[in-house]
Design a protein around this motif. Structure first.
Motif, PDB file in Angstrom:
ATOM      1  N   ALA A   1       4.805   5.368  -7.364  1.00 30.29           N
ATOM      2  CA  ALA A   1       5.596   4.174  -7.675  1.00 30.29           C
ATOM      3  C   ALA A   1       6.147   3.632  -6.356  1.00 30.29           C
ATOM      4  N   ASP A   2       6.382   2.321  -6.325  1.00 36.33           N
ATOM      5  CA  ASP A   2       6.893   1.705  -5.091  1.00 36.33           C
ATOM      6  C   ASP A   2       8.382   1.992  -4.902  1.00 36.33           C
ATOM      7  N   LEU A   3       8.815   1.981  -3.650  1.00 34.20           N
ATOM      8  CA  LEU A   3      10.252   2.032  -3.352  1.00 34.20           C
ATOM      9  C   LEU A   3      10.497   0.870  -2.403  1.00 34.20           C
ATOM     10  N   ASP A   4      11.238  -0.089  -2.904  1.00 36.80           N
ATOM     11  CA  ASP A   4      11.364  -1.341  -2.161  1.00 36.80           C
ATOM     12  C   ASP A   4      12.581  -1.303  -1.232  1.00 36.80           C
ATOM     13  N   ILE A   5      12.446  -0.618  -0.102  1.00 33.50           N
ATOM     14  CA  ILE A   5      13.523  -0.672   0.905  1.00 33.50           C
ATOM     15  C   ILE A   5      12.887  -1.010   2.256  1.00 33.50           C
ATOM     16  N   PRO A   6      13.639  -1.671   3.140  1.00 31.54           N
ATOM     17  CA  PRO A   6      13.063  -2.035   4.442  1.00 31.54           C
ATOM     18  C   PRO A   6      12.574  -0.792   5.181  1.00 31.54           C
ATOM     19  N   GLY A   7      11.428  -0.926   5.830  1.00 28.62           N
ATOM     20  CA  GLY A   7      10.904   0.148   6.676  1.00 28.62           C
ATOM     21  C   GLY A   7      10.040   1.149   5.936  1.00 28.62           C
ATOM     22  N   ILE A   8       9.878   0.965   4.614  1.00 29.61           N
ATOM     23  CA  ILE A   8       9.135   1.975   3.842  1.00 29.61           C
ATOM     24  C   ILE A   8       7.648   1.990   4.226  1.00 29.61           C
ATOM     25  N   ASP A   9       7.178   0.902   4.889  1.00 27.78           N
ATOM     26  CA  ASP A   9       5.770   0.867   5.291  1.00 27.78           C
ATOM     27  C   ASP A   9       5.529   1.316   6.727  1.00 27.78           C
ATOM     28  N   LEU A  10       6.556   1.806   7.395  1.00 28.82           N
ATOM     29  CA  LEU A  10       6.370   2.255   8.785  1.00 28.82           C
ATOM     30  C   LEU A  10       5.403   3.426   8.858  1.00 28.82           C
ATOM     31  N   ASP A  11       4.818   3.643  10.024  1.00 30.78           N
ATOM     32  CA  ASP A  11       3.998   4.839  10.228  1.00 30.78           C
ATOM     33  C   ASP A  11       4.897   6.052  10.052  1.00 30.78           C
ATOM     34  N   GLY A  12       4.392   7.051   9.354  1.00 24.96           N
ATOM     35  CA  GLY A  12       5.206   8.244   9.133  1.00 24.96           C
ATOM     36  C   GLY A  12       5.924   8.197   7.786  1.00 24.96           C
TER      37      GLY A  12
ATOM     38  N   TYR B   1       8.928  11.018   2.875  1.00 25.41           N
ATOM     39  CA  TYR B   1       8.059  11.069   1.691  1.00 25.41           C
ATOM     40  C   TYR B   1       8.852  10.485   0.526  1.00 25.41           C
ATOM     41  N   ARG B   2       8.287   9.499  -0.151  1.00 28.31           N
ATOM     42  CA  ARG B   2       8.999   8.991  -1.330  1.00 28.31           C
ATOM     43  C   ARG B   2       8.403   9.654  -2.582  1.00 28.31           C
ATOM     44  N   ALA B   3       9.302  10.313  -3.313  1.00 23.73           N
ATOM     45  CA  ALA B   3       8.881  10.994  -4.548  1.00 23.73           C
ATOM     46  C   ALA B   3       9.705  10.398  -5.675  1.00 23.73           C
ATOM     47  N   VAL B   4       9.477   9.097  -5.907  1.00 24.15           N
ATOM     48  CA  VAL B   4      10.306   8.379  -6.873  1.00 24.15           C
ATOM     49  C   VAL B   4       9.523   8.076  -8.152  1.00 24.15           C
ATOM     50  N   GLY B   5       8.455   8.806  -8.371  1.00 29.31           N
ATOM     51  CA  GLY B   5       7.699   8.658  -9.610  1.00 29.31           C
ATOM     52  C   GLY B   5       6.259   8.281  -9.359  1.00 29.31           C
ATOM     53  N   TYR B   6       5.446   8.535 -10.373  1.00 30.62           N
ATOM     54  CA  TYR B   6       4.043   8.153 -10.340  1.00 30.62           C
ATOM     55  C   TYR B   6       3.884   6.828 -11.098  1.00 30.62           C
ATOM     56  N   PHE B   7       2.694   6.241 -11.021  1.00 34.17           N
ATOM     57  CA  PHE B   7       2.457   4.962 -11.675  1.00 34.17           C
ATOM     58  C   PHE B   7       0.996   4.909 -12.117  1.00 34.17           C
ATOM     59  N   GLY B   8       0.761   4.406 -13.307  1.00 43.33           N
ATOM     60  CA  GLY B   8      -0.608   4.321 -13.817  1.00 43.33           C
ATOM     61  C   GLY B   8      -1.397   3.201 -13.144  1.00 43.33           C
ATOM     62  N   SER B   9      -2.716   3.269 -13.259  1.00 45.26           N
ATOM     63  CA  SER B   9      -3.586   2.234 -12.667  1.00 45.26           C
ATOM     64  C   SER B   9      -4.328   1.498 -13.776  1.00 45.26           C
ATOM     65  N   PRO B  10      -4.545   0.180 -13.580  1.00 49.21           N
ATOM     66  CA  PRO B  10      -5.276  -0.572 -14.611  1.00 49.21           C
ATOM     67  C   PRO B  10      -6.737  -0.140 -14.688  1.00 49.21           C
ATOM     68  N   LEU B  11      -7.310  -0.249 -15.867  1.00 45.83           N
ATOM     69  CA  LEU B  11      -8.724   0.082 -16.076  1.00 45.83           C
ATOM     70  C   LEU B  11      -9.446  -1.206 -16.443  1.00 45.83           C
ATOM     71  N   PRO B  12     -10.617  -1.460 -15.842  1.00 51.99           N
ATOM     72  CA  PRO B  12     -11.309  -2.728 -16.101  1.00 51.99           C
ATOM     73  C   PRO B  12     -11.542  -2.966 -17.593  1.00 51.99           C
ATOM     74  N   GLY B  13     -11.120  -4.145 -18.035  1.00 50.94           N
ATOM     75  CA  GLY B  13     -11.367  -4.550 -19.428  1.00 50.94           C
ATOM     76  C   GLY B  13     -10.360  -4.014 -20.422  1.00 50.94           C
ATOM     77  N   VAL B  14      -9.393  -3.230 -19.938  1.00 50.34           N
ATOM     78  CA  VAL B  14      -8.425  -2.594 -20.841  1.00 50.34           C
ATOM     79  C   VAL B  14      -7.048  -3.211 -20.560  1.00 50.34           C
ATOM     80  N   PRO B  15      -6.308  -3.585 -21.616  1.00 49.72           N
ATOM     81  CA  PRO B  15      -4.985  -4.174 -21.366  1.00 49.72           C
ATOM     82  C   PRO B  15      -4.114  -3.246 -20.520  1.00 49.72           C
TER      83      PRO B  15
END
Ligand SMILES: Cc1cc2nc3c(=O)[nH]c(=O)nc-3n(C[C@H](O)[C@H](O)[C@H](O)COP(=O)(O)OP(=O)(O)OC[C@H]3O[C@@H](n4cnc5c(N)ncnc54)[C@H](O)[C@@H]3O)c2cc1C
Length: 461
Positions: free
Chosen positions: A107-118, A314-328
């Motif tokens: 799952a995403d964590l929307d805080i500044p700097g979360i995309d930095l290397d490391g 390391y952000r461990a704030v949850g997992y998130f499902g992925s869409p499947l082609p053709g499936v809602p």
């Protein structure tokens, strides 16, 4: 007699339990089930999520394997839904499909700097240490001070794997490259951050307790985090799990300061607000806001910002499902929209049913892709019961496939050149890994590269 040709996509616990429950259910039709997974080996997150130093939980694989070994479920591994087979293919060959594809990304964590290397997602790291074939073989373990954001069991798994000495993992099934990576890690301090207090954590007591027994790792707690308010005291008094967690933490607080070479810090009431750039595009520090109880079991920010030097997060704030082609897909919650496992869709807007959630006949969901990535393996069983009950009751609305024979799907996969694996193949791979392990006095040694897994499974060495 009517026959249900059922496809199940996803051979994790949810998919396997669904097959087992259906086969044992009272019903007035025959059943023939094909279980597909995009990995060459079954068992989903039990193989590729549960930590290698949790052999008792990994042992659930034995129970799942017993279900498959009964021989009434066909397994097709290394078959990717959406690429090797599509929903239209399934409609041609089956009466219904159950999606049990779980949730594998962070799952995403929307805080500044979360995309930095490391900065890393826990799910990728878990996949790495559990030998998932689709993540890189090496992992950058080059840092002394590391943060883990989250207060659930996955955060604890990640923190424990980072802090533990590699030799204490040697008897487990970790792949050789993982052992070597962890062995070279210079880590000294792992800091776990939770924005709420010790009585609001999502750890289970068993997972937490385990931290206290790690050789040469001291647990560091901070007195300021244990100034409980009434809501916290009530939680300790009224909830057995909270009571045990509080007891474990307080026992650790009484320990004399340790001299271990590694430390695992638990910071509570600490809400990460920014990952600070070291000036070269890499993680240099974590900034967090001190929080305080709001009197109702939650927390509010105090405005006090603190900063701690770290070189990886390391952000461990949850997992998130992925869409499947053709499936809602419900993008907000990362699940397939469903009512008790019956998949729903918005309807065709041109028919004026824009907001209606209509049942998409023939399509079902179970497990984490049905209800989101929370809960233990056992919970996927009750999920599967509910979904299977609806599948049985919906008999009149199943698809009417044009080629329902069991051979026709095999022909299709062969025509497309799909290198699928089957249950015998799993047994071959399993035996191979166990033999590699016994040569080294270990439980097993996992084969990681996908092509090697397929080659061994298909017996074409
Ligand atoms: C790090 C971690 C540690 C955990 N530790 C524990 C623990 O100690 N004890 C416990 O009880 N629970 C634990 N859990 C929870 C447990 O793993 C889940 O409850 C359970 O695995 C969910 O089952 P599932 O079948 O829904 O999903 P999964 O186990 O994820 O299975 C989904 C399957 O679908 C397949 N799939 C996905 N997409 C496709 C596709 N497009 N085509 C074909 N196949 C596909 C995947 O390969 C996978 O095999 C842990 C979870 C995590 C993430």
């Amino acid at each position: 007699m009517t026959k249900l040709r059922l496809a199940i996509v996803g051979a994790g616990p949810a998919g396997i339990y669904a097959a087992d429950i259906l086969l044992k259910a009272e019903r007035n039709f025959e059943v023939s089930i094909d279980l597909f997974d995009h990995l060459p080996a079954p068992y989903g997150l039990v193989r590729y999520g549960v930590a290698p130093d949790h052999p008792r939980i990994k042992g659930i694989i034995t129970a799942l394997r017993d279900v498959l070994d009964r021989g009434d479920i066909r397994v097709f591994g290394n078959v990717r839904f959406g690429i090797d087979i599509t929903l239209d293919d399934l409609k041609k060959h089956y009466n219904a499909v159950i999606f049990a594809t779980g949730a594998v990304r962070d799952a995403d964590l929307d805080i500044p700097g979360i995309d930095l290397d490391g900065s890393y997602g826990a799910a990728r790291f878990v996949s790495w240490f559990d030998g998932h074939p689709d993540v890189p073989r090496s992992w950058p373990l080059e840092d002394q001070e590391v943060a883990v954001i989250g207060n659930g069991n996955v955060a604890l798994d990640v923190a424990r794997m980072l802090a533990k000495h590699a030799d204490d993992l040697l008897s487990t099934e970790i792949p050789t490259n993982v052992y070597e990576g962890l062995k070279a890690s210079p880590v000294t301090d792992v800091h776990v951050f939770g924005r709420r207090g010790p009585t609001s954590v999502k750890f289970t007591p068993l997972e937490l307790r385990e931290l206290g027994d790690l050789p040469d790792v001291d647990i560091v707690l901070y007195d300021e985090d244990f100034d409980y308010d009434d809501a916290a005291r009530d939680a300790v008094a009224s909830n057995k799990q909270v009571f045990v967690i509080d007891k474990v933490l307080n026992k650790w607080r009484e320990r004399p300061a340790g001299t271990a070479s590694r430390r695992l810090h638990l910071h509570f009431f600490a809400k990460p607000v920014e990952i600070v750039n070291d000036g070269e595009g890499r993680v240099g520090a974590i900034r967090y806001e001190r929080t305080t109880p709001d009197g109702q079991g939650g927390v509010v920010g105090t405005g006090e910002i603190r900063q701690l030097p770290i070189q990886a997060v390391y952000r461990a704030v949850g997992y998130f499902g992925s869409p499947l082609p053709g499936v809602p897909f419900d993008r907000k919650h990362g699940v397939i929209p469903n009512r008790e496992g019956q998949v729903l869709w918005k309807g065709d807007p041109s028919f004026g049913s824009k907001s209606a959630n209509t049942q998409l006949y023939g399509v079902y969901a179970t497990g984490w892709i049905k209800r989101g990535p929370v809960g233990l393996i056992g919970h996927t069983k009750s999920d599967a019961m509910e979904t299977v009950r609806h599948l049985i009751n919906d008999l009149g609305n199943w698809w009417r496939p044009e080629s329902p024979s069991e051979q026709s799907i095999v022909d299709l996969l062969d025509e497309r050149g799909v290198q699928y694996t089957n249950l015998d193949g799993w047994h071959r791979l399993d035996q191979h890994e166990l033999a590699l392990g016994s040569d080294e006095g270990r439980v097993r040694v996992k084969v990681v590269p996908r092509d090697e897994m397929v080659t061994i499974s298909r017996g074409v060495r």
